[in-house]
Write an enzyme that holds these catalytic residues in place. Structure first.
Site, PDB file in Angstrom:
ATOM      1  N   LYS A 284      35.481  49.129  48.864  1.00  0.00           N
ATOM      2  CA  LYS A 284      36.132  49.780  50.041  1.00  0.00           C
ATOM      3  C   LYS A 284      35.865  51.311  50.474  1.00  0.00           C
ATOM      4  CE  LYS A 284      40.555  47.507  49.750  1.00  0.00           C
ATOM      5  NZ  LYS A 284      42.139  47.695  49.350  1.00  0.00           N
ATOM      6  N   HIS A 333      38.171  38.914  43.379  1.00  0.00           N
ATOM      7  CA  HIS A 333      39.461  39.138  43.520  1.00  0.00           C
ATOM      8  C   HIS A 333      40.091  38.428  44.950  1.00  0.00           C
ATOM      9  CE1 HIS A 333      38.286  42.837  45.277  1.00  0.00           C
ATOM     10  NE2 HIS A 333      39.247  42.844  46.046  1.00  0.00           N
TER      11      HIS A 333
END
Length: 424
Positions: A284, A333
């Site tokens: 991110k 994930h």
């Protein structure tokens, strides 16, 4: 259950570069600043006659010297003036982060003082001579890079003779006040060497670091607990980029470890899952803040940009952890059992138990996390959504049942309301 198939270790050389890349992602207008500061500091250290170990410490320090910077506006201030204002905050933040990170703790004091003028730094009695010299050298290298980047290059992209003279003159004018005089003299000599400037490219700088590894640098690999310490540092750097993701990684990590204990995983696998939770969103750092912070529905292009973070996470983790199974546990994930997830579209046959566990904890924590544009969902609302994803065969039912059994404890961990739990 025992899921760990390999010893966990992190390549500290690659960690330092990944931190430098992470800081590049904070400020979109300036890339490879950490690389260049590391290179400049190292070459000047060699010029000063420092031994190779200390010279390499200067290189490592240069890569991570701005690790306390979390916002682009903060980085822009540092790169907008020769004598920037309000440098104390990021120096203190970097110091605090590194002090908690065992393998990088030795860099904490130099980071704290890497914007302190020499006339002030020299008179502080409780700082070791080594830390003073490292801090002052990185300060000098940092400002050389500022002066270098603020000057025009010639038609072929090379530094001009006039720029060399201007930089050297600026350093001499501030010797003894801002900068340590002997370091200024060595840097002035270095600035006149064409090879010094021609080699100041990211690929050459990384090649230089590779030679450190080949010749036996002390910054080698670490074990599981030190790897966790490094991951906790990274988690704070990632989470600090966005106010609503603050501590997301930490809470996912604690929740993953807690559920693993309840599901009967052995102690080492539980710690590995804690580590996977800490680093699952490392990608991110490359996602633009305006997309991370967007309250409205994402466009197709913006959603594609969001999905990219899982791939970016995998590549960053492969650089640091090599073949560890933690890479898959963290990077998977957003994969779903029915193949509808991203970025690989894996199915239940390809997703092991730990990968499924991290996926569930990530969804649950995201649902309960408060954001600027909405409060975190209640436990009942979160469990209802989680159950619907399980019924659609997207998330693992066994792990959901474990969350349901310990729903109150899971909710407290996820929302940060309970910092310590008794061992399972």
């Amino acid at each position: 259950m025992n899921f760990h198939k390999d010893d966990v270790s992190v390549d500290m050389h690659r960690v330092l570069f990944e931190i430098a890349y992470a800081l590049d992602a904070v400020g979109h207008d300036e890339t490879y600043h950490g690389h260049r500061v590391a290179y400049i500091a190292y070459q000047c250290a060699v010029k000063l006659g420092w031994d190779e170990e200390k010279s390499r410490m200067a290189f490592s320090l240069g890569l991570i010297h701005d690790c306390g910077v979390s916002e682009s506006k903060e980085l822009n201030i540092l790169l907008s003036a020769f004598v920037p204002k309000n440098t104390e905050r990021h120096c203190m933040k970097g110091y605090e982060l590194l002090l908690k990170c065992g393998p990088l703790k030795k860099f904490a004091v130099p980071v704290l003082y890497h914007h302190t003028p020499w006339e002030q730094l020299a008179s502080i009695p409780y700082i070791s001579p080594s830390d003073k010299s490292l801090a002052s050298l990185v300060f000098l290298a940092d400002r050389v890079d500022y002066l270098h980047r603020s000057q025009p290059v010639d038609g072929y992209g090379n530094v001009t003779s006039q720029t060399k003279r201007q930089i050297a003159s600026e350093l001499v004018d501030n010797a003894g006040a801002m900068f340590e005089p002997q370091q200024v003299q060595a840097m002035g000599e270095l600035l006149q060497c064409d090879d010094f400037w021609f080699s100041m490219e990211s690929r050459h700088i990384e090649s230089l670091s590779d030679k450190f590894v080949e010749t036996g640098s002390k910054m080698a690999s670490t074990g599981l607990e030190d790897s966790i310490s490094v991951a906790e540092l990274f988690a704070q750097i990632v989470d600090a980029k966005s106010s609503f993701t603050y501590q997301h990684s930490y809470h996912v990590a604690r929740l993953a470890e807690f559920l693993a204990q309840k599901l009967g995983y052995d102690s080492r696998s539980c710690r590995m899952l804690y580590l996977a939770g800490l680093i699952h969103d490392i990608g991110k750092l490359k996602t633009p803040s305006k997309i991370l912070h967007k309250a409205d529905a994402l466009t197709e292009d913006e959603y594609r940009c969001i999905k990219r973070h899982a791939t970016d996470s995998r590549h960053a983790l492969e650089n640091m952890f090599h073949q560890s199974s933690i890479i898959d546990w963290a990077a998977n994930h957003h994969e779903r059992l029915d193949g509808s997830g991203y970025p690989l579209g894996l199915t239940k046959e390809q997703l092991d138990g730990p990968s499924r566990l991290v996926a569930v904890t990530d969804v649950f924590q995201a649902l309960t996390q408060s954001r600027p544009y909405r409060a975190g969902l209640s436990l009942e609302e979160s469990m209802s959504i989680l159950k619907s994803l399980v019924d659609e065969e997207k998330l693992d039912r066994t792990i959901f049942n474990c969350v349901d059994t310990y729903r109150d404890q899971c909710y407290r961990i996820s929302t940060g309301c309970e910092e310590q739990l008794e061992p399972a």
